[in-house]
Design a protein around this motif. Structure first.
Motif, PDB file in Angstrom:
ATOM      1  N   ALA A  42      -5.905   6.472 -10.206  1.00  0.00           N
ATOM      2  CA  ALA A  42      -4.702   6.134  -9.434  1.00  0.00           C
ATOM      3  C   ALA A  42      -5.022   5.376  -8.156  1.00  0.00           C
ATOM      4  CB  ALA A  42      -3.950   7.413  -9.076  1.00  0.00           C
ATOM      5  N   HIS A  43      -6.317   5.240  -7.826  1.00  0.00           N
ATOM      6  CA  HIS A  43      -6.738   4.646  -6.550  1.00  0.00           C
ATOM      7  C   HIS A  43      -6.052   5.341  -5.372  1.00  0.00           C
ATOM      8  CE1 HIS A  43      -8.946   1.385  -8.504  1.00  0.00           C
ATOM      9  NE2 HIS A  43      -7.940   1.325  -9.355  1.00  0.00           N
ATOM     10  N   ASP A  44      -6.029   6.655  -5.445  1.00  0.00           N
ATOM     11  CA  ASP A  44      -5.377   7.468  -4.415  1.00  0.00           C
ATOM     12  C   ASP A  44      -6.454   8.042  -3.493  1.00  0.00           C
ATOM     13  OD1 ASP A  44      -3.940   9.300  -2.892  1.00  0.00           O
ATOM     14  OD2 ASP A  44      -2.641   9.889  -4.563  1.00  0.00           O
ATOM     15  N   GLU A  65       6.241   3.699 -14.067  1.00  0.00           N
ATOM     16  CA  GLU A  65       5.908   5.109 -14.201  1.00  0.00           C
ATOM     17  C   GLU A  65       6.685   5.717 -15.355  1.00  0.00           C
ATOM     18  OE1 GLU A  65       6.726   7.129 -10.602  1.00  0.00           O
ATOM     19  OE2 GLU A  65       5.357   5.939  -9.383  1.00  0.00           O
ATOM     20  N   ALA A 120      -5.304  -2.086  -8.473  1.00  0.00           N
ATOM     21  CA  ALA A 120      -4.369  -0.965  -8.572  1.00  0.00           C
ATOM     22  C   ALA A 120      -3.618  -1.034  -9.890  1.00  0.00           C
ATOM     23  CB  ALA A 120      -3.383  -0.996  -7.412  1.00  0.00           C
ATOM     24  N   ALA A 121      -3.182   0.101 -10.367  1.00  0.00           N
ATOM     25  CA  ALA A 121      -2.365   0.141 -11.573  1.00  0.00           C
ATOM     26  C   ALA A 121      -0.971  -0.405 -11.275  1.00  0.00           C
ATOM     27  CB  ALA A 121      -2.260   1.579 -12.085  1.00  0.00           C
ATOM     28  N   ARG A 141       0.415   4.288 -11.005  1.00  0.00           N
ATOM     29  CA  ARG A 141      -0.280   5.063  -9.978  1.00  0.00           C
ATOM     30  C   ARG A 141       0.445   6.356  -9.635  1.00  0.00           C
ATOM     31  NH1 ARG A 141      -1.782   1.391  -4.920  1.00  0.00           N
ATOM     32  NH2 ARG A 141      -2.480   3.460  -4.251  1.00  0.00           N
ATOM     33  N   SER A 172      -1.308   9.994  -9.914  1.00  0.00           N
ATOM     34  CA  SER A 172      -1.476  10.805  -8.703  1.00  0.00           C
ATOM     35  C   SER A 172      -0.834  12.175  -8.866  1.00  0.00           C
ATOM     36  CB  SER A 172      -0.876  10.089  -7.491  1.00  0.00           C
ATOM     37  OG  SER A 172      -1.662   8.987  -7.112  1.00  0.00           O
TER      38      SER A 172
END
Length: 441
Positions: A236-238, A144, A139-140, A196, A200
């Motif tokens: 974003a691994h969303d 942000e 994951a990032a 992330r 996203s």
């Protein structure tokens, strides 16, 4: 006829045969909405579509010849327009994405003549699924940019306006915002540096831009935005947003009358939603499967998918989950079910679910228009023409509030369904009013 466009020739031959758009769509196995777009000049025709129409209309090759002349004389879509790529290299992917935004923001006719390519989803979907087969995806970081919350709030505002009024009045504002405010933050940054949450939020706004292009019937452009939104969601691994994007891709394929790609996209959305553990998303993916199966006339698969959608929607916790899935409720699922049973020719079920679909939350004016047309179509299926016209007029009442090319195709589709009863006084009244609405568009 000299100077006649392929769309004009197609309409002339169709009317000479007494075929509605829906009947020609059924005979050719292509979407009646897409055929309508060809006739009105909104979309260039694919050669295979014109060949199928020529054959079914008995035009003896005349439509094919006119289309060939138009292709030679008219503007050609560029082969190097961005957006169909799904690069695994981050910097290359960002260059593709920001170039798409820049060209769309700067050219009003951008990709207007490009075709929707159903096979273009194959690589993005496979790469997406391969990523989430890996249990230990990195994951990032949690950091942000300060603009993250701004992008989220702008997206919520744009989405609310879209639901109320349709895409026509806001699409350009969304694209300008992406190009002017978001692109500079993305360029030269890594996923880890962006975080992330920011990725996203940008993926969600890019997905919305795709939905807006789709609502404007700019299908090739919408397709490219969906692909790039999926690429951002992967960064974003969303999983949850990826499932929503895949379901949107399936929705567009259904509208375009391409049920087999729609089934495949819906299955990918379903697999992703299961992994994301968001019941409402599983329900949405199941609903898309049901609709695509209905178009393929696979009744058991369709009804099984509807049952699954109802089951998972019943499990959904409305107080949790992503805010962007809040539109998916019993009324939305009833609308999809109504479309399914209508495609399957089930009169009573189609009407029952169409009526349920109108028990909607406030704030979805465009959706209400769609559902009124759905109910009117269910009445046509039962040959209750007076009631179909009455509900059709209610849909027309909303067209002044909505700027949606997709809504106009729904209205035109209802006109075509009513053509066999064109001598009926109420049908004439609806036809006259609908023609004015369509002409003004």
């Amino acid at each position: 006829m000299s100077g006649e466009t392929v769309g004009q020739a197609l309409r002339r031959w169709r009317r000479a045969r007494g075929y509605s758009l829906r009947k020609l769509g059924t005979l050719t196995s292509y979407s009646y909405a897409y055929i309508c777009e060809i006739e009105t000049g909104r979309k260039p025709p694919l050669p295979e579509v014109i060949a199928a129409c020529d054959r079914c209309l008995g035009a003896g090759g005349q439509l094919i010849a006119i289309a060939a002349r138009s292709q030679t004389a008219g503007p050609q879509a560029s082969d190097d327009e961005p957006g169909l790529e799904f690069s695994m290299d981050w910097m290359e992917g960002i260059e593709t994405l920001t170039t798409l935004w820049r060209r769309d923001a700067g050219r009003r006719q951008f990709l207007r003549n490009a075709a929707y390519v159903s096979t273009a989803f194959a690589v993005p979907v496979q790469r997406w699924l391969d990523l989430f087969n890996e249990q230990n995806a990195v994951a990032a970081s949690a950091s942000e940019p300060p603009t993250t919350q701004t992008v989220r709030e702008m997206t919520k505002t744009f989405r609310r306006l879209d639901n109320l009024y349709g895409a026509g009045q806001i699409r350009s504002a969304v694209v300008q915002y992406l190009d002017a405010e978001v692109a500079p933050v993305l360029r030269g940054s890594t996923p880890e540096a962006l975080g992330r949450g920011f990725l996203s939020s940008v993926a969600e706004l890019t997905q919305l831009a795709g939905w807006l292009a789709y609502d404007c019937l700019d299908h090739s452009l919408g397709q490219r935005y969906f692909i790039q939104a999926l690429r951002l969601a992967m960064g974003a691994h969303d999983r949850a947003l990826g499932a929503e994007i895949l379901a949107g891709m399936s929705h567009q394929a259904i509208f375009l009358g391409q049920p087999q790609p729609a089934v495949e996209l819906a299955h990918a959305a379903h697999r992703t939603a299961i992994r994301a553990r968001v019941p409402a998303l599983v329900a949405e993916a199941s609903a898309m499967k049901a609709h695509a199966y209905a178009l393929l006339h696979k009744e058991k698969e369709c009804t099984d998918a509807i049952t699954e959608a109802e089951t998972f929607l019943g499990k959904a916790d409305r107080t949790e989950g992503p805010h962007w899935i809040s539109y998916l409720d019993e009324a939305y699922l009833a609308a999809i079910s109504g479309h399914c049973f209508r495609a399957l020719g089930k009169q009573s079920q189609a009407e029952r679910f169409a009526r349920r679909s109108l028990d909607m939350s406030p704030g979805f004016v465009r959706g209400k228009l769609f559902n009124q047309v759905l109910l009117a179509g269910a009445h046509v299926l039962k040959e209750d023409i007076d009631q179909a016209c009455a509900v059709g007029h209610e849909a027309l009442d909303l067209t002044g509030e909505v700027s949606s090319a997709r809504a106009i195709t729904y209205i035109d589709g209802l006109r075509q369904e009513l053509r066999p009863w064109r001598t009926n006084r109420r049908v004439k009244e609806f036809e006259d009013r609908a023609k004015i609405v369509i002409a003004q568009w």
